[in-house]
Write an enzyme that holds these catalytic residues in place. Structure first.
Site, mmCIF file in Angstrom:
data_model
loop_
_atom_site.group_PDB
_atom_site.id
_atom_site.type_symbol
_atom_site.label_atom_id
_atom_site.label_comp_id
_atom_site.label_asym_id
_atom_site.label_seq_id
_atom_site.Cartn_x
_atom_site.Cartn_y
_atom_site.Cartn_z
ATOM 1 C CE LYS A 39 -2.564 0.298 3.745
ATOM 2 N NZ LYS A 39 -2.625 1.647 4.153
ATOM 3 N NE ARG A 66 -5.506 0.280 10.366
ATOM 4 C CZ ARG A 66 -4.453 0.883 9.999
ATOM 5 N NH1 ARG A 66 -4.464 2.031 9.312
ATOM 6 N NH2 ARG A 66 -3.361 0.469 10.054
ATOM 7 N NE ARG A 98 1.666 -4.398 11.688
ATOM 8 C CZ ARG A 98 2.638 -4.313 10.887
ATOM 9 N NH1 ARG A 98 3.947 -4.829 11.129
ATOM 10 N NH2 ARG A 98 2.804 -3.439 9.824
ATOM 11 N NE ARG A 123 8.001 -1.334 11.196
ATOM 12 C CZ ARG A 123 6.738 -0.651 10.516
ATOM 13 N NH1 ARG A 123 7.144 0.148 9.419
ATOM 14 N NH2 ARG A 123 5.581 -0.877 10.723
ATOM 15 N NE ARG A 147 8.801 -3.627 6.447
ATOM 16 C CZ ARG A 147 7.579 -2.882 6.434
ATOM 17 N NH1 ARG A 147 7.259 -2.531 5.609
ATOM 18 N NH2 ARG A 147 6.851 -2.737 7.408
HETATM 19 P P1 AMP Z 1 -0.697 2.754 9.560
HETATM 20 O O1 AMP Z 1 0.543 3.235 9.469
HETATM 21 O O2 AMP Z 1 -1.820 2.858 8.665
HETATM 22 O O3 AMP Z 1 -0.323 1.007 9.506
HETATM 23 O O4 AMP Z 1 -1.069 2.805 11.193
HETATM 24 C C1 AMP Z 1 -0.297 2.505 12.239
HETATM 25 C C2 AMP Z 1 -1.089 2.140 13.391
HETATM 26 O O5 AMP Z 1 -1.901 3.547 13.694
HETATM 27 C C3 AMP Z 1 -2.031 1.154 13.330
HETATM 28 O O6 AMP Z 1 -1.365 -0.175 13.693
HETATM 29 C C4 AMP Z 1 -3.109 1.651 14.514
HETATM 30 O O7 AMP Z 1 -2.550 1.145 15.620
HETATM 31 C C5 AMP Z 1 -3.341 2.943 14.249
HETATM 32 N N1 AMP Z 1 -4.023 3.344 13.329
HETATM 33 C C6 AMP Z 1 -3.850 4.343 12.204
HETATM 34 N N2 AMP Z 1 -4.985 4.431 11.595
HETATM 35 C C7 AMP Z 1 -5.825 4.042 12.376
HETATM 36 C C8 AMP Z 1 -7.560 3.980 12.065
HETATM 37 N N3 AMP Z 1 -8.127 4.312 11.186
HETATM 38 N N4 AMP Z 1 -8.236 3.288 13.170
HETATM 39 C C9 AMP Z 1 -7.686 2.596 14.257
HETATM 40 N N5 AMP Z 1 -6.093 2.702 14.425
HETATM 41 C C10 AMP Z 1 -5.427 3.241 13.527
#
Ligand code: AMP
Length: 221
Positions: A17, A92, A175, A164, A131
Site C-alpha cells: 500500500k 479501518r 496485525r 522493526r 523485511r
Molecule cells: P498505519 O501506518 O496505517 O499502519 O497505522 C499505524 C497504526 O496506527 C495502526 O497499527 C493503528 O494502531 C493506528 N491506526 C492508524 N489508522 C487507524 C485507524 N483508522 N483506526 C484505528 N487505528 C489506526
C-alpha cells in the site's frame, strides 16, 4: 464525476500500500491523507492524541473508534475541494466507515473509488517478517526476496540493517488477525455500495501499479 475525486486505498500490512499510494499521489496529484502518519506525528509531538494512541499502536492494535472518528471528522472538514484526495489507513472499522460517509455527505461529497489490494496471508507473513531496514538510509530489504549483498549490511551505505519490532513474526500475525477481524469487513461495506475495486496485490509491483492505473481511469478524468 466530481472534478476532485476522493479515492480510498485499502489493504493489509505488507500489501504494498505504501509504495502504491506514493505512485497514486505522484501520478494523479492527489493529496495524501493517512491516519497512521497523523498518529505517528502526534506520538512524536507528545500531544494528548499521541499519548492516548501510543499504547494501541505499539501493541499492533487499532486505536479506539471514538478517538479515530473525531480525527476523521476533523480531517474531512479540512479536505480540499479543488484537489483530489487519497485516503489511506482509514476507515479501518465499519463504525469508522459509517462516520466517514456521514461526514462527507454533510459536505455534499462521497467516495469515488475504493482500491482494495488483496494478498494471501502466508505471502504477507513472508514479506513482512523478511523485511529488514537500513538504520541510516531506511532502505528496505527482504531477506527472502530481495536480500542485501552482505547479510545485515546495507548495499547503499554500509549501514546496519534492523528488523522493526512490529515486523517480527508474532506481531505480524497479530496485525494480520486485527486486519481480518476488523478491517476486511469494511471492504464488504463498500462492495455493497458499488465503489469497491478489488486489486490482486500478489503480483510484481509494476503489474499492481498498472491495475491501479486502470482503476483510476474513470475517476481521474
Ligand atoms: P498505519 O501506518 O496505517 O499502519 O497505522 C499505524 C497504526 O496506527 C495502526 O497499527 C493503528 O494502531 C493506528 N491506526 C492508524 N489508522 C487507524 C485507524 N483508522 N483506526 C484505528 N487505528 C489506526
Amino acid at each position: 464525476m466530481a472534478q476532485a475525486p476522493i479515492v480510498l486505498i485499502m489493504g493489509p500490512p505488507g500489501a504494498g500500500k505504501g509504495t502504491q499510494a506514493g505512485h497514486l499521489v505522484d501520478s494523479y496529484g492527489l493529496r495524501h491523507v493517512a491516519t497512521g502518519d497523523l498518529l505517528r506525528a502526534a506520538v512524536a509531538d507528545g500531544t494528548p492524541l499521541g499519548l492516548e494512541a501510543k499504547r494501541f499502536m505499539d501493541a499492533g492494535d487499532l486505536v479506539p473508534d471514538d478517538v479515530i472518528i473525531g480525527l476523521i471528522r476533523d480531517l474531512v472538514a479540512e479536505l480540499p475541494d479543488d484537489a483530489g484526495v487519497l485516503l489511506d489507513g482509514f476507515p479501518r472499522t465499519d463504525a469508522q466507515a459509517v462516520a466517514l460517509d456521514e461526514t462527507l455527505m454533510e459536505l455534499g461529497r462521497s467516495i469515488d473509488a475504493v482500491l482494495d489490494i488483496a494478498v494471501p496471508s502466508d505471502v504477507l507473513v513472508e514479506r513482512l517478517s523478511g523485511r529488514w531496514i537500513c538504520r541510516t538510509c531506511q532502505t528496505p530489504y527482504n531477506v527472502n526476496t530481495h536480500p542485501p549483498k552482505v547479510a545485515g549490511v546495507c548495499d547503499k551505505d554500509g549501514g546496519e540493517l534492523y528488523q522493526r519490532t512490529d515486523d517480527q513474526a508474532d506481531s505480524v500475525r497479530h496485525r494480520l488477525e486485527v486486519y481480518a477481524a476488523q478491517t476486511a469487513p469494511v471492504a464488504e461495506y463498500y462492495r455493497t455500495r458499488g465503489t469497491l475495486v478489488p486489486i490482486d496485490g500478489n503480483q510484481p509491483a509494476d503489474v499492481v501499479r498498472a491495475a491501479l492505473d486502470a482503476a483510476m481511469q474513470p475517476v481521474a478524468t
